[in-house]
Design a protein around this motif. Structure first.
Motif, PDB file in Angstrom:
ATOM      1  N   UNK A 166       0.842  -1.316   0.048  1.00 19.07           N
ATOM      2  CA  UNK A 166       0.214   0.135   0.119  1.00 19.07           C
ATOM      3  C   UNK A 166       0.780   1.264   0.156  1.00 19.07           C
ATOM      4  N   UNK A 167       0.264   2.249  -0.304  1.00 20.79           N
ATOM      5  CA  UNK A 167       0.902   3.607  -0.482  1.00 20.79           C
ATOM      6  C   UNK A 167       1.673   3.892   0.830  1.00 20.79           C
ATOM      7  N   UNK A 168       0.977   3.795   1.859  1.00 20.36           N
ATOM      8  CA  UNK A 168       1.877   3.966   3.212  1.00 20.36           C
ATOM      9  C   UNK A 168       2.905   3.440   3.404  1.00 20.36           C
ATOM     10  N   UNK A 169       3.002   2.218   3.108  1.00 18.70           N
ATOM     11  CA  UNK A 169       4.339   1.160   3.121  1.00 18.70           C
ATOM     12  C   UNK A 169       5.218   1.888   2.139  1.00 18.70           C
ATOM     13  N   UNK A 170       4.899   2.156   0.720  1.00 10.65           N
ATOM     14  CA  UNK A 170       5.896   2.828  -0.265  1.00 10.65           C
ATOM     15  C   UNK A 170       6.386   4.073   0.245  1.00 10.65           C
ATOM     16  N   UNK A 171       5.576   4.866   1.000  1.00 11.34           N
ATOM     17  CA  UNK A 171       6.248   6.237   1.515  1.00 11.34           C
ATOM     18  C   UNK A 171       7.185   5.861   2.535  1.00 11.34           C
ATOM     19  N   UNK A 172       6.915   5.019   3.352  1.00  7.22           N
ATOM     20  CA  UNK A 172       8.049   4.669   4.435  1.00  7.22           C
ATOM     21  C   UNK A 172       9.270   4.083   3.615  1.00  7.22           C
ATOM     22  N   UNK A 173       9.234   3.190   2.713  1.00  7.09           N
ATOM     23  CA  UNK A 173      10.256   2.662   1.973  1.00  7.09           C
ATOM     24  C   UNK A 173      10.976   3.644   1.170  1.00  7.09           C
TER      25      UNK A 173
END
Length: 527
Positions: free
Chosen positions: A82-89
């Protein structure tokens, strides 16, 4: 540095350069501007030192380097995060890449990071993408990989660079960019290509095996343990990931800032004692002649790699915020964000929902087995197809008839007695007048090459293929309804990775004897 010296450093150890003259002309007037892109998906492992060693060359030569963190591409990568994970990554990648380059000791004042979504969602970028789609021929789009090459070509213009850096596996995309950017009124860019370097594990092991990938934050003992398992056949210099890493990373980094590179083989006196190599070719020659033992090479490489990783590990250990960032980017399986992701992945309602639970649309419903082609013949009505008698290990002991469109790709004699991988719970269908009761899985590349999947040696006929975290279908429990297109949806996430391993969303096909591979093809789709 003179322009010629800068050019020599910029292009050393590359496999190919498109636009050499343009680069030299620019260097006579100013420093080069270049970008390298990466999608923040899985944890960066030690293989990232291969492009980093070249980026170190670029920075040492005064190049203005832009690292594109392609978050949109990461999100669209089979919708795995999800985008939330992508942002952290995305943030994790930026900090880690910065730390790697700082640890190498190169100047980073001309290094900058750009997140793809900051311009790839703009009206101007999307309008250019539509214009490009209207210009590109269907043939060229398929040849280069459909949508992705156009986006990557536009990145060159929107990042305002003179050149793009990548692996030689991206050559078709680079040629595509050189052909089509001028159609939009934009100038051609130069393209610098690294050779493809085998992983430390070599072709004998899976890139998805935790013990075959060295994480940039692995501790010293873990690195040593994993290096001991690396494929490093005595005298083999052509398929040796350990040697390739030494050549592509350790020697180039050792020669930065005018230093003399040095690689030390540490071994007891009775086996020859310490040996110091200041050039790679001498080390390769000695390994080929079996003057250097694989065990000594791996032990010495382990020491050198731990020295590379030590500054990165120390920075992470000294800053609690970096540990928190790692946990947010790659949460444990039991965390809330991971459970939310898994709920979506399996089409299951979240806990507490009143919505009825549906069967997952993933490989857990596909009955894939190791099979053997007993006999293969030409189809009596279609010269492009074969009719095969295939043992898939059914309880009845009876083989199945399978029709496959392989005649244009694989000689008939290569099918006789061959072990393959077959999907066994599709509804039987009449193909060119003959009922087919299974499907042989094959991989295809963008250039039209096609090859059957190879189960690991020693796998039993009828053994089911599994995917860790997903499992496999209960044998003979479900015949898939063709109208629901379950297999078609699953197939969108089936591919062959860069090491020739068959995967579903990066999880390898496995039997009790190892992973399923494709010996003659890397990076392709599976159907």
């Amino acid at each position: 540095m003179t322009p010629e010296k800068k050019y020599e450093l910029i292009t050393r150890n590359l496999q190919e350069v498109l636009g050499e003259e343009e680069i030299l002309n620019i260097l006579k007037e100013r420093d080069l501007k270049l970008y390298w892109g990466t999608a923040p998906t899985g944890k960066p492992h030690i293989g990232y030192f291969v492009p980093m060693s070249k980026i170190a060359d670029f920075l040492s030569a005064g190049v203005e380097v832009t690292v594109l963190l392609a978050d949109i591409h990461a999100f669209l990568d089979n919708m795995k995060a999800p985008l939330e994970l992508v942002n952290h990554r995305t943030k994790y990648y930026e900090v880690l890449i910065n730390t790697v380059l700082e640890s190498i000791g190169v100047p980073i004042d001309k290094l900058k990071f750009v997140v793809g979504s900051t311009y790839q969602l703009t009206k101007e970028y999307n309008m250019d993408n539509y214009r490009l789609c209207a210009t590109v021929t269907e043939h060229d789009a398929k040849k280069a990989g459909l949508l992705y090459p156009g986006l990557q070509a536009l990145d060159e213009e929107y990042l305002k660079v003179d050149a793009q850096f990548g692996g030689v596996d991206q050559r078709k995309i680079f040629v595509f960019a050189e052909k089509y950017l001028p159609h939009l009124g934009y100038k051609n860019r130069a393209h610098l290509m690294n050779p493809m370097v085998p992983g430390l594990a070599g072709s004998k092991m899976s890139s998805s095996d935790p013990d075959s990938k060295i994480d940039l934050l692995d501790d010293e003992a873990t690195v040593t343990r994993k290096l001991k398992k690396a494929f490093c056949e005595e005298g083999n210099v052509t398929d040796n990931g350990v040697l390739s890493f030494i050549k592509s990373v350790l020697f180039p980094l050792g020669s930065l800032n005018g230093q003399t590179p040095k690689f030390v083989i540490n071994r007891p006196e009775k086996f020859g004692g310490e040996a110091i190599y200041t050039d790679y070719q001498s080390l390769e020659d000695d390994f080929r002649e079996k003057n250097v033992h694989p065990g000594d090479l791996k032990n010495s490489a382990s020491e050198a790699i731990n020295k590379l990783l030590d500054p990165i590990r120390k920075k992470w250990a000294s800053d609690p915020e970096l540990s928190k960032l790692t946990s947010r980017a790659y949460p444990d399986p039991g965390s809330k964000i991971t459970k939310k992701k898994e709920s979506k992945k399996h089409n299951q309602p979240p806990k507490g929902s009143n919505t009825p639970t549906e069967l997952p649309v993933d490989v857990s419903r596909i009955d894939v087995r190791v099979a053997k082609i007993i006999k293969a013949e030409n189809h009596p009505k279609n010269p492009k197809s074969y009719v095969s008698t295939v043992d898939v290990g059914d309880a009845s002991g009876n083989p199945r008839t399978v029709v496959s469109g392989l005649a244009s790709h694989i000689p008939l004699e290569q099918l006789q007695g061959r072990h393959v991988v077959a999907v066994c719970n599709l509804k039987p269908a009449r193909l060119q007048g003959i009922e087919s009761s299974a499907m042989l899985l094959a991989a295809s590349s963008s250039d039209g090459q096609l090859e059957l999947l190879d189960p690991p040696e020693g796998s039993e006929i009828g053994e089911q293929v599994i995917w860790k975290g997903y499992g496999c279908a209960k044998r003979d429990s479900e015949i898939l309804n063709p109208k629901q297109k379950v297999f078609d949806q699953v197939a969108e996430s089936l591919r062959v990775n860069e090491e020739g391993v068959a995967v579903f969303k990066d999880v390898p096909f496995e039997t009790s004897k190892g992973v399923v591979t494709v010996k003659t093809l890397k990076e392709g789709t599976i159907r």
